[in-house]
Each structure stands twice: as C-alpha cells, then as structure tokens.
Design an enzyme around this catalytic site. Structure first.
Site, PDB file in Angstrom:
ATOM      1  N   ASP A   1     -16.656   5.836  16.110  1.00 31.59           N
ATOM      2  CA  ASP A   1     -17.719   6.142  15.440  1.00 31.59           C
ATOM      3  C   ASP A   1     -18.068   4.935  14.414  1.00 31.59           C
ATOM      4  O   ASP A   1     -17.654   3.910  14.716  1.00 31.59           O
ATOM      5  CB  ASP A   1     -17.495   7.664  14.472  1.00 31.59           C
TER       6      ASP A   1
ATOM      7  N   ARG B   1      -1.053  13.551   4.015  1.00 33.08           N
ATOM      8  CA  ARG B   1      -2.246  12.703   4.371  1.00 33.08           C
ATOM      9  C   ARG B   1      -1.890  12.829   5.944  1.00 33.08           C
ATOM     10  O   ARG B   1      -1.136  12.680   6.685  1.00 33.08           O
ATOM     11  CB  ARG B   1      -1.764  11.387   3.977  1.00 33.08           C
TER      12      ARG B   1
ATOM     13  N   HIS C   1       0.818  -1.189   0.045  1.00 25.18           N
ATOM     14  CA  HIS C   1       0.189  -0.034  -0.021  1.00 25.18           C
ATOM     15  C   HIS C   1       0.819   1.357   0.026  1.00 25.18           C
ATOM     16  O   HIS C   1       0.789   2.036  -0.908  1.00 25.18           O
ATOM     17  CB  HIS C   1      -0.848  -0.129   1.584  1.00 25.18           C
TER      18      HIS C   1
ATOM     19  N   THR D   1     -17.675  10.877   1.262  1.00 28.22           N
ATOM     20  CA  THR D   1     -16.474  11.611   0.932  1.00 28.22           C
ATOM     21  C   THR D   1     -16.537  12.905   0.877  1.00 28.22           C
ATOM     22  O   THR D   1     -17.639  13.681   0.324  1.00 28.22           O
ATOM     23  CB  THR D   1     -15.745  11.042  -0.415  1.00 28.22           C
TER      24      THR D   1
END
Lengths: 264, 264, 264, 264, 264
Positions: free
Chosen positions: D208, D199, D186, D247
């Site tokens: 959540d 990031r 990744h 998003t």
C-alpha cells in the site's frame, strides 16, 4: 420570528413529555472537575447535517430533535457535554460537540447513541479530535509572577475556536530546558490576552493525527486574533508543522438553541 | 431572453408582495463605515447549489428565491451584504456572500437564516473565510508621497478575486523594521495598479486557517493579473507559505441579478 | 453502431428545427484573432456528468443536448468555443470547454447559460482555469534563427493536454536576464517538437491558483511526452513549484461528436 | 435499553436459524499462530455505512446483519477476523475489520463476500491497509535484558489505534548498524509501556502507500498517548515522512456487539 | 455458492446469445506484441461501482454485465484488455482495466463505450493513468551478465500492484552517466526478485501527473514487498518526489470472474 418558533418547539417538547429537562451536562460540581482535572478525555466531534434533513417537515424535525435531547439526558451523569454552532463560521460543518469524561469509551458511546437517533440518520461525521488533559508541563518552572498571573480566571464568551496542532520532530527532540524556555516565551506572549480569552489544552499524540488540540473561548474575536498572532511571533511557533487545517470556529449554543436552529 | 425572464421573476415577486424592496445592504452611510472602519468583521461564504435545485420547476425556484430576499431584507440594518457570481469562473462554487458587521455573530446569524430558507435546503457551504479590518500596520512608516498616492481612490469594477494567504513562521519572527521595509517594497510594486484595482485586506489569523484574506475589485482583469505578478516579485512574497488554494474569482452581481441567474 | 445513432440524433435535431446550424464558434477570422491576439481571455472548464444523466432515456438526452447546441449558437459571435472529450483519458471529468473572448465576463456568461440548460442540471464543475494571452516575454531577446524556427507553423492533432503550472518564489525574484537565459534554454529544448506539437500559453497569476496554463495539441502523444520530458531537463524546470495536478488529457471533438457520445 | 435491543436481535437471529454460531474467527490455536507467526498477511479495512442504511426499518437491518454473520462464519476457518467500532472516535468511518491469513487473497475474498451481502450494499470502503508480519529485524541485536523485557506478555484492552507510517528516503539508505542503534533507542523509549500497551507491526512497503502499519491495543489510552509521545522523542522519529493521516482510533467489539450497534 | 452463481450467469448469457465468446483481448500474437513492443500506449482505469448497482436485482445486473462483454468483444481486435479486482485490497476502487493499443484513442474509445453500457451508468472513474512503452533507456549500458539476467523470463501470478512515480527536478537534470550508474544500482537491487515478480514500465511524463507507471505481477506478495523495499535503499530512490498515492493493489481476474463478483 425565532422567539415564536422557539415557543412552538418547546410546546412540542412538552407534548412529548420532555418538558422540565435541565440540559445539558453533568452536575455543576462534576462538570467543574471534568473541565479542570488532569487525566480527563476530551472528544470534539463536528457534524454536518444532510440536505435531506432540511427537506423534512418541521413537525418531524422537532420530534427527531426531542429524541436527541433524550440521549443527552441519558448521558449527562457521566459526561460534560458542550454544544456549539459552527454553521456560518466554518465550512463543511454545522455543529460541534465537546465531550469530557474520565473514560474515553463514554465519549464514544454518547456519539454512537446520537447517531442511532432519528436525527442521527441525517448526520455525517466531519471531524473528530480526541485528547486528554494533563498536569501543566512547563508552568512549574515559570517565575512566580507568571504563575500568579496565570491563576487569574479568564472570562468566557460566545465565540469559540478549536485549532489542532502538530509539532515537528525537532520540537520533541529538544531538551526539556530548551522547550521550557520557549514555552515561557510563548506564555509571556499570551499573557496580555489571558483575561479575555479562555484557553484549554488537550494532548492528543497517539489519540488522533495531532499533538495538541487547543480550545479558545472569548467574547472578543479581535483578542483571539491578537493572541494567535502573538503566538505566531515566538520561536516555539517555528516548530508547528501543522496549525489548524481544520480550524473550527463557532459560537457557544445550548442544546435548546441548536434545536431551535436546526428545527426551523 | 434574460430580460423577459427577469420581468417574469419581478412579477412573481410582486405577486408575492415583495415589490419595492431596495436590496441589498445597510444604509449607504452605515455601509461606507463598515467597509472603511477598522475593527469590522468580514465573512466570505461561498456556496454550491445542489443539482436537485436545478430540477425544481421555475415557479418553485422563484418563490424560494423571494424568501431569500426577505432574509437579506431582515438583516440589512446590521450588515453590509455583497453578492457575487462565482459560477463559470471558479470551480465547485456558484455564488459568494461578503458580509461586514461590527459583530461576527451577525455574519453567522445571516448565513444561518439563509440556510433555513427553502433555497438554503439546496446549498452546501464550500468555503468560509473570516477576517477583520485593522488600522494599517505599515502605512504610517511610509514616505509622504507614497501615503498620498495611497489616498487616491481606486476604481471598482465587475471582476472580483478573493485570495487567502498564509505567511510562514519566519515572517512573523522578523523584526518590525524588516517587515516595514518589505511591505514598503510590496506597496511600491502595487502602486501602478492602485487606480484600477481596488483592494481590501482582512486579518484572519486565529479566525480561520489563513493569516490574511485579500480582496480585489477591478474592471480590468489584466491589471489584477499584473498586480499579483508584481507582488510575486518582491521579497515579502518569499514568506507566503500558501497563496490561494482556493482563489475565488467571480463578478459582482446584485441579489436580483443572482436571483435571475439561479431562478432560470 | 455510432453512425446510426448519429443519424437518429441529427433527425431529432431536425425535428426540433435545429438543422442547418453551423457549429461551433466565431467566424473563422474572428476565431483566428481570438486564438492569436494578446489580451484575450481563455477559460478552461472541465465538467463531470452525473450518473442520473446516464439513466435518462435516449430521447430525453437528445432533446436536452439539442438545447445545449442552442446556447453555443447564441454565444458564437462573441466567443471561440472549443470542445474536448476527457472521458477515458482523465479521471473525474467527462468533457472540457476551452473558451476565448476579449471579455472574461463573456466566458462566464456562456458557462452560466450552459448550466441553465436541462443538460446543465446534470453537470458538476470539476476544474476551471482562467488565463490570458500576452505578448511573448522572452522571444524578442532570442537569436534570429530561433525566432525564425518559432515562426514555422505547428501541426495540430486529435490529442490535447492542459497542464497548469505554479512557479516558485525564487523564479519571480530572478532578474529578467537570468530568466531570459533560462527561457532560451527551455525553448531550445522544445524546438525539436515545435512542428508536431502545437502549444499555447495562458498567463493566470491572480486569475486562478496557477501562474500559467499550458495547452498542447498533437497527433503524436509520444512527441508530447518527449517534449515535456525535454522541458523537465532544463534549469527553468527547477522553479516549477507545481506542475499539473490536475493534468487534463483528452481528444478534440466537435460539439456534435460530444453530443453523439453523451446522447448514446 | 441496549440489553433489550440485543435480546430482540438474538431472537431474530434464532428465528433465522443462526443461533449457536460461535463467532468470530479461526480456532483459538490457528488464531494464535496467525497473530504471532511471520509471513502472515494483515488487511485493515475501515468502512463507512451510508445514510440510507440508517433509514431502513430495524427488522430489515437485523436480517441483513445476520447475513453478515453467515459470511464471517464461512470464512472463519481460513481467517482470523477482528472487529472494531470506529464510530465516535474516528471521522468518516464506522467500523474496522482486521484480517489475518497466510494468503492475501483470502483477506480480499472475505471483503468481497461482505460487500456482496445486503448489508454490504450500504458500505463504502474508506481506508484499506495491507501488510505482512516478518521476523523482527533488530531484536536479535538487542542486549539480553531488553530481549527478556520484550518477552513479557503485554495486556490487551478495549482501545485500539492503527497508525500507518512512511519512512523517508534517508532512513532506508542508512547502514543497518545505524538503523539498529536507532531502533534500540526507539525500543528503550517504548519499554515502559510494554506491559500496558500491546503492539503489532505490519510491513506494508509495496502493498500500500505506507512502509509500516502499527497496531496498538490498550486499556489505558493515556499510556498509548505516552508511548507515542516517547517514540516522538527519539532520533528514528526524524525519519517518519508521514505518521498517521489517517490514524484510526476505536474500541474492540465482537461482531455481535457491532451488530447490536448498527442494528439499532 | 460461487460455482452455482457462475452457472446461473453463464446460462443467462447463453439465453442472451452471448455464449461462445472468447474473452478478453486481442489474438495471442497481437497481445504479445502489444505487451512487449515499444511505442505502445497503456491506460490504467480504476472504477468504483455506485451503491445503486448493488441494489439492482441479480437478473438485471447479469443482463447489464453481458452487455459489457459485448463491448469487450467489439474492441478486442484493436486492444489488449486486462482486468483486475481491486475491491478488498484497494480503497475507493472496485476494479481496474489495463489497456494496450498502438493508438491512445483506442484506449479512450473502449472506456467511452464501457461507460455507455447500462453497467457503465453505475461506474465512477476514480483513477486513470496513461503511459507508453519505450525502448530501455539504460539497459544497453549494463554489464553483459546483468543483461543476460534480465533476459530470464519472470513468472506471473495472481497479485498485481500499480505504483505511479514522480521524479524530482534534480533527477532529470543529472547527466546521463550519473543516471545510468544509479539505474544500474537500482537494477542490481531488483535482480533477486526478477524471477518471481514480473514488471512492466510505462513512461507517462506529459500524459498524466506522473513520470512513470510501474506495474507488478507476482504469485508472492512477500517478494513484491521485498523488491520495493530493496528499491527504497538505492540512491535513485532519493529522487522519487512521489511514490504511489495511489498505489493500486489487486488480483488478476478474467472478465468472467469479475462478472461473477459484480453480478452476485
């Protein structure tokens, strides 16, 4: 009688000193580039008009809509702005903006300014898709005849559909040659409709919840239907995790035509 | 007493000079063609009426509804317009229009004009399906007896159900003969209800988020139930990715009958 | 003090000439038939009351609610009308009507008339299920002892749950004997709760988005819990594509009791 | 002309005695720690502004917004507060707060105080994500060259995306070395965009409905797109049960800039 | 300055003759029993406060909130009432009641009475979960050391999470010993957090759309995160068909503290 309403609106606009505005969008040349170049950002924004708008008197609505024209005018050097009527063919949305610019911020600023107009007070933002144009991924590997067929210009038309697509994880993990072969099959299935259905592809991975925003224009909804049906029958369709939801369907209308509809 | 309310409304309409209007829809002949020909566009539009409508006084509501009649009148040469009461049998929707025309734009324009009436100010668009009629895909391959059985006219009735269907990717990738066989099994299962449940199929791939809009009319809801149950038991049902959600259920009502209900 | 509020309401109703009304529902005998016969249509309609209702003064609310009683009175010869309080045990819904009639139209007309009352102006229709009673599919094939056990009458109670179920495609494609065996296992699992949880099954395929509406009454919610848990452990449960969503939970209340709650 | 509007607002704030406030956020040093340390709580709160706000006169809106500045000022010693404009790039949301503190309660108290301002009366809370920063799970096991590459600082930029992720059950059941290998793949896929896309990762399991909240800043949306696309092509992506939905996409704006937009 | 606001509110309550009320809940002893006994019904009710509430003047809001205190007072002999602030940590909800009683009806009646107060006019019911406490299913089969570890009391804390869970059909069909083994693995994974995260389990099959409502209290959200993460890594997690959606996250607040927040 629409025509008479229209005259009334135009006269109101003249009274407001807004006559003679040529709308919408960037100069023809810039517009063509924005619609054909790679690396251009497209934003689709579908709005619903609140009930309260419809309860305003006509004069007020027309004044508010003329301010909207001013905003479009202010942005038309940077943006290609297309307008569509969704009401009557899509639920929960009344109209759609399709915006193209070389800087995504400019699409945002236009919508911010639209929402800051008196008309904007009555809009709720139902669906927003963001995507970008890119050089064709697979076409370079297609046979020459197919490449040639794809060069034939497509006809536009009144009808528009916008279908967002999310591919599954398997799709992205396939080697390029496997995807190349599937996209060639996909394109073969689509070619019979190439002339009567105009298509544009936007890549949206990371820019919204989808991977692609597919845009269609046609004078023949039956061909749009046949095209999507043909595309449902190729292997690549197996990798559509989500197709539509929402599918936006409407008709191309100039800003003046939208103003006529919503100024009624 | 509904009948008295009705008289009151009709008298109000007469006062408004709208008596004598024959509603709804195109001439009988045109209507039959629109409902039987292939290549006709069908739009289903379900609306919910805002609370505020119910808080208007009856006189105002009746005047508003009479303007609705004017819109239907204006469009009835181009469109076949059917009206249904969903309230009480479907949630989040009060009534449904089913529109047929040879040009999808005409369905849209009718709904745009309805929403531009004073009544339209109180409507929110809950569900819109678009589809088109096509020549039967599989019937030509059926045995003669089955073809003959399908030619027997079906009875209509008060009750209506509209069920949208999305097929899975496997379905579309099956060879025609496999789908032909499954659809013959499907049709065999449906035949026992052919007489008492009237069906119409709309193809909607690419025109909304579904592949088919299935429409049913019957005087016997228990037969509608038995029909859908029978169709759940054939292999083809395995390929329904989505069935309903929403299922619209209601009763056929003339525009005057709807006006009576909503003018109360 | 509820009791005093209640007196105030009853006196208001007397003032309105509505005293002496025996509510709700059809005569005891007709009611028993509607609740036990096959071929009867059941409609469940859950409503939410708008905030504005709660902002009306008490006198107005009581007058509005008395008109509701009039509607129930008008329909009680054709319908069996049951009323439930969902508020506090289910979200997004305040009360529930369960309606039984031999003609689905009559259920619709009742709800249409309720929504046409002044109280109806403040209601939004949250969930509607339609179903029908049918002769037992599988019981005839059960062992005699099980048949006998099922004949023992069940006790009712204050608590009610309504759970809609959608079966998967595999279920419907199973041969009758396989389903018969699974339903016998299902029934064995349910029998220990047969006495304390009263059940009624409605078949809704084609009449809404579900296949079954299952209705439960009990004085012991812990037994309702144990029953549903036991039913989760049999093979047939594997074929529940959807179970609940929504599950409606509430308590049985007479119309007068609901009026007391909402007239406060 | 925005600049003039801005002057007007600033003057209004001066008149209100709020000039000279340096906003937003904690002192530079504290802010850096909050944004880089492990064990810090991040809360993302996206709000939509009600229509009624837009119907207030400009003077009132500006006074209300100045009170908002006061709240930010009061909290800035405990919190790092970042503000973003979502309007025009995300639907159903107008702006976003990203909050960092060592105590999750402080994030909550800030939002409670914002909602208690006159401006807060017009806000509805659309999306809230909670997460925490943690020491890198997998980086210690990466090759030295990769570790070094990851130490190169990333450039920020105007554009921001927030993508919540839920992993599937298989992911969590994989042995650490398998996940380590996948995360190295990744990271290799992400490295080409390390310089141009900044990031930050938040762990949200139990805080959540997601497992991770991924946050991106860039001046080049096309690189954000390419990064997420590259991450879609590695095995680890197979274990994303949910990716986005929603998003959130927007642009970085100072509080003063947001005030200019919403004070218009 | 909260403290001053608080004084103002308390004085208002004194003026209203509501001083000296000890709130909330049943006597300490009864409360302990309700929170520890099996066969107790728990109802979680999350409410959102309408915008209009925030537009009332402070005096009116405080008077309305004092009436709420009266309702809590009236019910506190039958119910254990816990109150939580969700605003700022959960979207679409402002506060949460957790109710315990030996009769589910009493939970309902409390919420009905809350909604009948002037404050209740501004509440919308967002999420309601119902469940019951039961004797531990699996603990009796655990090793003695584990049983002993579980007897150590857990610490409470400000933070609360409520996570509803739906198991898949396979889970319920597993033989008891298989589930026993998985739950032992589950409990081993949870033990490290037993001291710092207080848990309570509610069984809700048949009482709402879930099988379990899991409730957590902690002073350390990072431990709540680590606990849920650890529970994601055991085989039993494979059988969670739904986990959260919604997950409610908030902080424990006394009724007086909530009144301070919403009376602002």
């Amino acid at each position: 009688m629409p025509s008479m309403r229209y005259v009334a609106i135009v006269m109101a606009l003249i009274a407001l000193g807004l006559d003679g505005i040529v709308l919408p969008g960037a100069s023809a040349m810039e517009r063509d580039k924005l619609l054909s170049d790679p690396g251009v950002y497209g934003t689709f924004a579908a709005f619903q008009i609140d009930d309260e708008w419809r309860r305003l008197d006509q004069k007020t609505r027309q004044a508010h809509l003329s301010a909207l024209k001013g905003v479009v005018e202010r942005h038309k050097d940077k943006l290609a702005i297309d307008t569509y009527l969704l009401r009557g063919l899509s639920d929960h949305a009344d109209f759609l903006f399709r915006l193209h610019s070389t800087d995504l911020k400019d699409n945002q600023q236009f919508l911010v300014d639209v929402l800051a107009t008196p008309f904007g007070q009555y809009l709720s933002s139902q669906t927003i898709f963001n995507g970008m144009s890119k050089k064709a991924n697979y076409v370079p590997g297609f046979p020459d005849q197919m490449k040639a067929d794809l060069k034939v210009p497509s006809d536009s038309g009144t009808y528009v559909a916008v279908i967002p697509i999310r591919k599954d994880a398997d799709w992205w993990m396939l080697p390029q040659d496997k995807r190349q072969a599937m996209m060639q099959e996909h394109t073969e299935a689509a070619l019979p409709y190439h002339k009567t259905v105009k298509r544009k592809l936007y890549h949206s991975t990371g820019l919204d919840d989808f991977d692609f925003i597919t845009y269609f224009e046609t004078a023949r909804p039956e061909d749009l239907h046949s095209l999507i049906l043909a595309l449902s029958k190729v292997k690549e369709a197996h990798h559509n995790k989500r197709f539509g939801h929402p599918t936006l369907v409407g008709t191309i209308r100039s800003l003046d035509q939208l103003i006529e509809v919503f100024g009624q």
